[in-house]
Design a protein around this motif. Structure first.
Motif, mmCIF file in Angstrom:
data_model
loop_
_atom_site.group_PDB
_atom_site.id
_atom_site.type_symbol
_atom_site.label_atom_id
_atom_site.label_comp_id
_atom_site.label_asym_id
_atom_site.label_seq_id
_atom_site.Cartn_x
_atom_site.Cartn_y
_atom_site.Cartn_z
ATOM 1 N N LYS A 127 0.865 -1.186 0.000
ATOM 2 C CA LYS A 127 0.000 0.000 0.000
ATOM 3 C C LYS A 127 0.900 1.234 0.000
ATOM 4 C CE LYS A 127 -3.709 -2.342 2.540
ATOM 5 N NZ LYS A 127 -4.542 -2.347 3.775
ATOM 6 N N ASN A 128 1.081 1.812 -1.150
ATOM 7 C CA ASN A 128 2.097 2.857 -1.296
ATOM 8 C C ASN A 128 1.578 4.125 -1.959
ATOM 9 O OD1 ASN A 128 4.258 1.309 -0.170
ATOM 10 N ND2 ASN A 128 4.358 0.149 -2.088
ATOM 11 N N THR A 129 0.276 4.381 -1.881
ATOM 12 C CA THR A 129 -0.257 5.592 -2.488
ATOM 13 C C THR A 129 0.094 6.811 -1.642
ATOM 14 O OG1 THR A 129 -2.131 4.334 -3.372
ATOM 15 C CG2 THR A 129 -2.344 6.738 -3.317
ATOM 16 N N PRO A 130 0.853 7.774 -2.196
ATOM 17 C CA PRO A 130 1.211 8.970 -1.431
ATOM 18 C C PRO A 130 -0.031 9.758 -1.016
ATOM 19 C CG PRO A 130 2.597 8.770 -3.370
ATOM 20 C CD PRO A 130 1.512 7.752 -3.520
ATOM 21 N N GLY A 131 -0.041 10.222 0.229
ATOM 22 C CA GLY A 131 -1.172 10.983 0.743
ATOM 23 C C GLY A 131 -2.306 10.121 1.237
ATOM 24 N N VAL A 132 -2.222 8.808 1.035
ATOM 25 C CA VAL A 132 -3.234 7.865 1.515
ATOM 26 C C VAL A 132 -2.594 6.824 2.434
ATOM 27 C CG1 VAL A 132 -4.948 6.125 0.872
ATOM 28 C CG2 VAL A 132 -4.647 8.171 -0.549
ATOM 29 N N ASP A 133 -1.564 6.157 1.926
ATOM 30 C CA ASP A 133 -0.896 5.098 2.684
ATOM 31 C C ASP A 133 0.448 5.545 3.257
ATOM 32 O OD1 ASP A 133 -2.920 3.141 1.860
ATOM 33 O OD2 ASP A 133 -1.974 3.301 -0.110
ATOM 34 N N VAL A 134 1.121 6.433 2.570
ATOM 35 C CA VAL A 134 2.436 6.931 2.981
ATOM 36 C C VAL A 134 2.497 8.432 2.723
ATOM 37 C CG1 VAL A 134 3.667 4.745 2.585
ATOM 38 C CG2 VAL A 134 3.415 6.387 0.707
ATOM 39 N N PRO A 135 3.430 9.127 3.365
ATOM 40 C CA PRO A 135 3.584 10.568 3.074
ATOM 41 C C PRO A 135 4.026 10.809 1.633
ATOM 42 C CG PRO A 135 4.683 9.970 5.125
ATOM 43 C CD PRO A 135 4.300 8.681 4.469
ATOM 44 N N ASN B 41 5.021 19.478 7.426
ATOM 45 C CA ASN B 41 3.837 19.458 6.576
ATOM 46 C C ASN B 41 3.298 18.045 6.381
ATOM 47 O OD1 ASN B 41 2.179 21.379 5.268
ATOM 48 N ND2 ASN B 41 2.798 20.553 3.287
ATOM 49 N N ALA B 42 4.186 17.052 6.290
ATOM 50 C CA ALA B 42 3.747 15.661 6.123
ATOM 51 C C ALA B 42 2.922 15.194 7.314
ATOM 52 C CB ALA B 42 4.963 14.762 5.934
ATOM 53 N N LYS B 43 3.216 15.730 8.499
ATOM 54 C CA LYS B 43 2.493 15.322 9.704
ATOM 55 C C LYS B 43 1.157 16.050 9.838
ATOM 56 C CE LYS B 43 6.731 14.049 12.101
ATOM 57 N NZ LYS B 43 7.548 14.158 13.325
ATOM 58 N N ARG B 44 0.912 17.023 8.989
ATOM 59 C CA ARG B 44 -0.363 17.738 8.980
ATOM 60 C C ARG B 44 -1.316 17.195 7.914
ATOM 61 N NH1 ARG B 44 2.430 23.705 9.437
ATOM 62 N NH2 ARG B 44 2.614 23.773 11.723
ATOM 63 N N GLU B 45 -0.837 16.220 7.151
ATOM 64 C CA GLU B 45 -1.620 15.670 6.052
ATOM 65 C C GLU B 45 -1.828 14.170 6.265
ATOM 66 O OE1 GLU B 45 0.154 18.536 2.488
ATOM 67 O OE2 GLU B 45 1.002 16.537 2.820
ATOM 68 N N PRO B 46 -2.869 13.597 5.618
ATOM 69 C CA PRO B 46 -3.002 12.130 5.635
ATOM 70 C C PRO B 46 -1.782 11.498 4.968
ATOM 71 C CG PRO B 46 -5.021 13.177 4.850
ATOM 72 C CD PRO B 46 -3.956 14.246 4.895
ATOM 73 N N PRO B 47 -1.394 10.319 5.392
ATOM 74 C CA PRO B 47 -2.035 9.505 6.438
ATOM 75 C C PRO B 47 -1.528 9.786 7.858
ATOM 76 C CG PRO B 47 -0.266 8.259 5.442
ATOM 77 C CD PRO B 47 -0.303 9.585 4.710
ATOM 78 N N LEU B 48 -0.495 10.633 8.007
ATOM 79 C CA LEU B 48 0.103 10.815 9.332
ATOM 80 C C LEU B 48 -0.820 11.549 10.293
ATOM 81 C CD1 LEU B 48 3.852 11.579 8.472
ATOM 82 C CD2 LEU B 48 2.674 9.379 8.718
ATOM 83 N N VAL B 49 -1.577 12.539 9.803
ATOM 84 C CA VAL B 49 -2.472 13.272 10.693
ATOM 85 C C VAL B 49 -3.553 12.351 11.261
ATOM 86 C CG1 VAL B 49 -4.132 14.031 8.922
ATOM 87 C CG2 VAL B 49 -3.682 15.472 10.929
#
Length: 198
Positions: A111-119, A146-154
């Motif tokens: 599962k490697n979709t940026p913004g969904v599964d990974v930053p 910024n990565a921590k303010r966006e999915p999936p990290l947020v």
């Protein structure tokens, strides 16, 4: 007589032109005799010490405050000659200048979709000279605020989502001082979660 001399001269001119084109410096831009080697990539942990694994805290929560901070890593680099000649020292033109890096993330479950599964991947600039036979350490941002303010990290902030385990694939780009391109790739294990803070 002149008619017969014209043909050999024409063939000679064509040969000279084709040889000069094949030796064009532009064609050799990516043919460096220097190799960029990643000796190690370490994460910088909460105590600002080097560690083999990055535990990326998506939010730092303390009694009176909470904040987000980027995560750093440090890479140790060296450079060697690809085809060293015994008895001859390397030239200054064999030294390597690092000027750019790219980080993207992959998971072992596919599962490697940026913004969904990974930053999302990040790109940054560096400026580090790696001389032949020497080692250099360079620090850089591997996970941005910024990565921590966006999915999936947020999505990990409330603690309801499972920890994300990923590999940071770090690509370093540069050139030797003769302007031939070089590249090296390294890896860093990353665990993303909302960790308890003391």
């Amino acid at each position: 007589m002149r008619k017969y001399l014209l043909f050999p001269l024409t063939y000679i001119l064509i040969f000279i032109l084709s040889f000069s084109i094949s030796c064009n410096k532009i064609e050799n831009d990516t043919r460096s005799n220097s190799i960029l080697i990643i000796k190690s990539i370490k994460a910088i942990n909460w105590e600002e010490e080097e560690a083999d694994v990055l535990f990326s805290d998506v939010i730092v929560e303390k009694e009176d405050s909470s904040y987000i901070q980027s995560d750093l890593a440090v890479v140790e680099l060296t450079a060697e000659l690809m085809n060293p000649t015994p008895g001859l020292e390397s030239s200054i033109y064999n030294n390597i200048m690092i000027d750019r890096y790219i980080v993207h993330f992959e998971r072992s479950d596919g599962k490697n979709t940026p913004g969904v599964d990974v930053p999302y991947p990040i790109e940054g600039n560096l400026s580090a000279l790696v001389e032949i036979g020497s080692s250099v350490k360079v620090s850089f941002v591997v996970v941005t605020i910024n990565a921590k303010r966006e999915p999936p990290l947020v999505n990990l902030v409330d603690g309801n989502e499972p920890e994300i385990k990923a590999t940071a694939i770090i690509e370093l780009y540069g050139h030797d001082l003769a302007n031939n391109k070089v590249k090296a790739t390294g890896y860093l294990q990353v665990f993303f979660n909302n960790y308890l803070n003391e």
